[in-house]
Design a protein around this motif. Structure first.
Motif, PDB file in Angstrom:
ATOM      1  N   ASP A 183       5.988  13.900 -17.648  1.00 53.53           N
ATOM      2  CA  ASP A 183       7.427  13.631 -17.500  1.00 53.53           C
ATOM      3  C   ASP A 183       7.689  12.351 -16.704  1.00 53.53           C
ATOM      4  OD1 ASP A 183       6.434  14.902 -15.231  1.00 53.53           O
ATOM      5  OD2 ASP A 183       8.277  16.043 -14.855  1.00 53.53           O
ATOM      6  N   VAL A 184       7.118  11.235 -17.178  1.00 57.92           N
ATOM      7  CA  VAL A 184       7.400   9.935 -16.569  1.00 57.92           C
ATOM      8  C   VAL A 184       8.839   9.571 -16.929  1.00 57.92           C
ATOM      9  CG1 VAL A 184       6.777   7.485 -16.542  1.00 57.92           C
ATOM     10  CG2 VAL A 184       4.987   9.223 -16.696  1.00 57.92           C
ATOM     11  N   TRP A 185       9.591   9.110 -15.927  1.00 58.01           N
ATOM     12  CA  TRP A 185      10.988   8.778 -16.142  1.00 58.01           C
ATOM     13  C   TRP A 185      11.156   7.292 -16.381  1.00 58.01           C
ATOM     14  CZ3 TRP A 185      12.142  11.736 -11.070  1.00 58.01           C
ATOM     15  CH2 TRP A 185      11.997  13.101 -11.297  1.00 58.01           C
ATOM     16  N   GLU A 186      12.264   6.954 -16.964  1.00 59.40           N
ATOM     17  CA  GLU A 186      12.584   5.561 -17.290  1.00 59.40           C
ATOM     18  C   GLU A 186      12.574   4.658 -16.053  1.00 59.40           C
ATOM     19  OE1 GLU A 186      16.556   3.353 -18.869  1.00 59.40           O
ATOM     20  OE2 GLU A 186      15.969   5.168 -19.950  1.00 59.40           O
ATOM     21  N   ASN A 187      13.016   5.161 -14.908  1.00 56.57           N
ATOM     22  CA  ASN A 187      13.094   4.350 -13.685  1.00 56.57           C
ATOM     23  C   ASN A 187      11.800   4.353 -12.871  1.00 56.57           C
ATOM     24  OD1 ASN A 187      15.730   3.701 -14.276  1.00 56.57           O
ATOM     25  ND2 ASN A 187      16.585   5.363 -13.054  1.00 56.57           N
ATOM     26  N   ASP A 188      10.796   5.105 -13.309  1.00 56.62           N
ATOM     27  CA  ASP A 188       9.515   5.115 -12.600  1.00 56.62           C
ATOM     28  C   ASP A 188       8.825   3.763 -12.788  1.00 56.62           C
ATOM     29  OD1 ASP A 188       9.964   7.744 -11.914  1.00 56.62           O
ATOM     30  OD2 ASP A 188       8.497   8.578 -13.318  1.00 56.62           O
ATOM     31  N   ILE A 189       8.333   3.224 -11.704  1.00 59.49           N
ATOM     32  CA  ILE A 189       7.622   1.944 -11.755  1.00 59.49           C
ATOM     33  C   ILE A 189       6.149   2.227 -11.475  1.00 59.49           C
ATOM     34  CG2 ILE A 189       7.388  -0.332 -10.695  1.00 59.49           C
ATOM     35  CD1 ILE A 189      10.405  -0.204 -10.113  1.00 59.49           C
TER      36      ILE A 189
ATOM     37  N   ILE B 172       0.873  -1.180   0.000  1.00 65.38           N
ATOM     38  CA  ILE B 172       0.000   0.000   0.000  1.00 65.38           C
ATOM     39  C   ILE B 172       0.908   1.227   0.000  1.00 65.38           C
ATOM     40  CG2 ILE B 172      -1.835   1.222   1.210  1.00 65.38           C
ATOM     41  CD1 ILE B 172      -2.684  -1.546   2.340  1.00 65.38           C
ATOM     42  N   THR B 173       0.803   1.982  -1.072  1.00 67.65           N
ATOM     43  CA  THR B 173       1.809   2.978  -1.424  1.00 67.65           C
ATOM     44  C   THR B 173       1.273   4.404  -1.296  1.00 67.65           C
ATOM     45  OG1 THR B 173       2.613   1.345  -3.021  1.00 67.65           O
ATOM     46  CG2 THR B 173       3.417   3.597  -3.273  1.00 67.65           C
ATOM     47  N   PRO B 174       2.031   5.276  -0.643  1.00 71.22           N
ATOM     48  CA  PRO B 174       1.603   6.679  -0.564  1.00 71.22           C
ATOM     49  C   PRO B 174       1.849   7.377  -1.898  1.00 71.22           C
ATOM     50  CG  PRO B 174       3.759   6.446   0.414  1.00 71.22           C
ATOM     51  CD  PRO B 174       3.314   5.064   0.021  1.00 71.22           C
ATOM     52  N   LEU B 175       1.067   8.397  -2.159  1.00 76.77           N
ATOM     53  CA  LEU B 175       1.276   9.191  -3.366  1.00 76.77           C
ATOM     54  C   LEU B 175       0.515  10.487  -3.239  1.00 76.77           C
ATOM     55  CD1 LEU B 175      -1.547   8.880  -5.306  1.00 76.77           C
ATOM     56  CD2 LEU B 175      -0.665   6.573  -5.324  1.00 76.77           C
ATOM     57  N   LEU B 176       0.876  11.421  -4.082  1.00 72.63           N
ATOM     58  CA  LEU B 176       0.127  12.666  -4.183  1.00 72.63           C
ATOM     59  C   LEU B 176      -0.855  12.602  -5.346  1.00 72.63           C
ATOM     60  CD1 LEU B 176       3.061  15.117  -3.527  1.00 72.63           C
ATOM     61  CD2 LEU B 176       1.013  14.876  -2.125  1.00 72.63           C
TER      62      LEU B 176
ATOM     63  N   ARG C  37       2.803   7.354 -10.833  1.00 73.78           N
ATOM     64  CA  ARG C  37       2.504   8.091  -9.615  1.00 73.78           C
ATOM     65  C   ARG C  37       3.434   9.281  -9.430  1.00 73.78           C
ATOM     66  NH1 ARG C  37       6.345   6.448  -5.986  1.00 73.78           N
ATOM     67  NH2 ARG C  37       5.421   7.187  -4.074  1.00 73.78           N
ATOM     68  N   VAL C  38       2.924  10.243  -8.698  1.00 72.69           N
ATOM     69  CA  VAL C  38       3.725  11.377  -8.245  1.00 72.69           C
ATOM     70  C   VAL C  38       3.779  11.260  -6.731  1.00 72.69           C
ATOM     71  CG1 VAL C  38       3.879  13.886  -8.038  1.00 72.69           C
ATOM     72  CG2 VAL C  38       2.997  12.869 -10.157  1.00 72.69           C
ATOM     73  N   GLY C  39       5.002  11.133  -6.211  1.00 71.56           N
ATOM     74  CA  GLY C  39       5.209  11.126  -4.773  1.00 71.56           C
ATOM     75  C   GLY C  39       5.849  12.436  -4.368  1.00 71.56           C
ATOM     76  N   TYR C  40       6.715  12.352  -3.369  1.00 72.01           N
ATOM     77  CA  TYR C  40       7.380  13.568  -2.895  1.00 72.01           C
ATOM     78  C   TYR C  40       8.699  13.830  -3.608  1.00 72.01           C
ATOM     79  CZ  TYR C  40       3.846  13.367   0.721  1.00 72.01           C
ATOM     80  OH  TYR C  40       2.644  13.323   1.377  1.00 72.01           O
ATOM     81  N   GLY C  41       9.052  12.983  -4.566  1.00 70.77           N
ATOM     82  CA  GLY C  41      10.209  13.237  -5.408  1.00 70.77           C
ATOM     83  C   GLY C  41      11.525  12.682  -4.906  1.00 70.77           C
ATOM     84  N   LYS C  42      11.502  11.841  -3.886  1.00 65.19           N
ATOM     85  CA  LYS C  42      12.749  11.298  -3.339  1.00 65.19           C
ATOM     86  C   LYS C  42      13.125   9.946  -3.950  1.00 65.19           C
ATOM     87  CE  LYS C  42      13.212  14.681  -0.426  1.00 65.19           C
ATOM     88  NZ  LYS C  42      14.138  15.745  -0.725  1.00 65.19           N
ATOM     89  N   GLY C  43      12.155   9.264  -4.596  1.00 64.29           N
ATOM     90  CA  GLY C  43      12.447   7.998  -5.269  1.00 64.29           C
ATOM     91  C   GLY C  43      12.545   6.781  -4.372  1.00 64.29           C
ATOM     92  N   PHE C  44      12.169   6.912  -3.099  1.00 71.93           N
ATOM     93  CA  PHE C  44      12.281   5.775  -2.179  1.00 71.93           C
ATOM     94  C   PHE C  44      11.456   4.578  -2.636  1.00 71.93           C
ATOM     95  CE2 PHE C  44      13.227   9.155   1.115  1.00 71.93           C
ATOM     96  CZ  PHE C  44      14.550   8.802   1.275  1.00 71.93           C
ATOM     97  N   TYR C  45      10.230   4.830  -3.068  1.00 72.54           N
ATOM     98  CA  TYR C  45       9.361   3.708  -3.442  1.00 72.54           C
ATOM     99  C   TYR C  45       9.763   3.077  -4.763  1.00 72.54           C
ATOM    100  CZ  TYR C  45       6.319   3.546   0.525  1.00 72.54           C
ATOM    101  OH  TYR C  45       5.851   3.353   1.799  1.00 72.54           O
ATOM    102  N   ASP C  46      10.223   3.862  -5.736  1.00 72.74           N
ATOM    103  CA  ASP C  46      10.696   3.257  -6.986  1.00 72.74           C
ATOM    104  C   ASP C  46      11.875   2.335  -6.703  1.00 72.74           C
ATOM    105  OD1 ASP C  46       8.880   4.345  -8.938  1.00 72.74           O
ATOM    106  OD2 ASP C  46       9.858   6.277  -8.637  1.00 72.74           O
TER     107      ASP C  46
END
Length: 190
Positions: A166-172, A119-123, A131-140
């Protein structure tokens, strides 16, 4: 829209919610999750502890429900620069971490990788599960370490309207999104 714009927009929308709205919407999200996924005893669920000042979904109702039904519960903890999964129990001791999030005192990583549900947090989440999170990349980074069979489930007050430009290559992407009104699946490219 770009992630930075969506992050700002949905932080503001969440801040505008009253505590009564947060509780009511969290309850509906919880009910939709339980009715759809029907978690069973001994399943393994990774669930975030909310940042209350950001009006995140109240996941304490999830945790209480899981523990009362012998569902194994794991929560994230940032140790150095890595997100680890700490198993918790009804008597687990918590303290405020560096983000002001309640975290287990223990730094023992469970090393579990085969979660049934994460269960994943997101904005924000778009209609493709990005997803858009807080931009730290912890969940990816965390998603890279878990089984491909682990269901990545976002929870959000808001429906996906705008696409993320702007989805990035490493975004899951997520597998599912649970809102107060619905459960959306992204598994078949929906």
């Amino acid at each position: 829209m770009k992630k930075a714009e969506l992050r700002k927009l949905y932080l503001e929308k969440r801040k505008a919610l009253s505590q009564d709205e947060v509780l009511a919407l969290s309850d509906r999200i919880f009910e939709n999750f339980v009715n759809y996924f029907k978690p069973l005893p001994e399943q393994k669920v990774h669930v975030f502890i909310p940042i209350e000042k950001f009006n995140e979904i109240r996941t304490d109702i999830f945790v209480t429900y899981f523990l009362s039904r012998n569902v194994r519960v794991f929560v994230p903890k940032i140790v150095e620069t890595k997100l680890i999964a700490v198993e918790i129990f009804s008597d687990t001791k918590f303290e405020a971490g560096s983000w002001g999030i309640s975290e287990p005192v223990s730094n023992e990583d469970s090393k579990i990788v085969d979660f049934d549900y994460i269960i994943t947090p997101l904005l924000y989440c778009d209609k493709k599960g990005n997803r858009v999170g807080y931009g730290k990349g912890f969940y990816d980074a965390f998603f890279e370490t878990v089984s491909k069979d682990s269901k990545k489930i976002g929870v959000n007050y808001f429906d996906p309207d705008d696409m993320i430009d702007d989805v990035w290559e490493n975004d899951i992407p997520l597998d599912y999104l649970v809102t107060p009104a619905d459960v959306l699946s992204f598994l078949d490219g929906c």
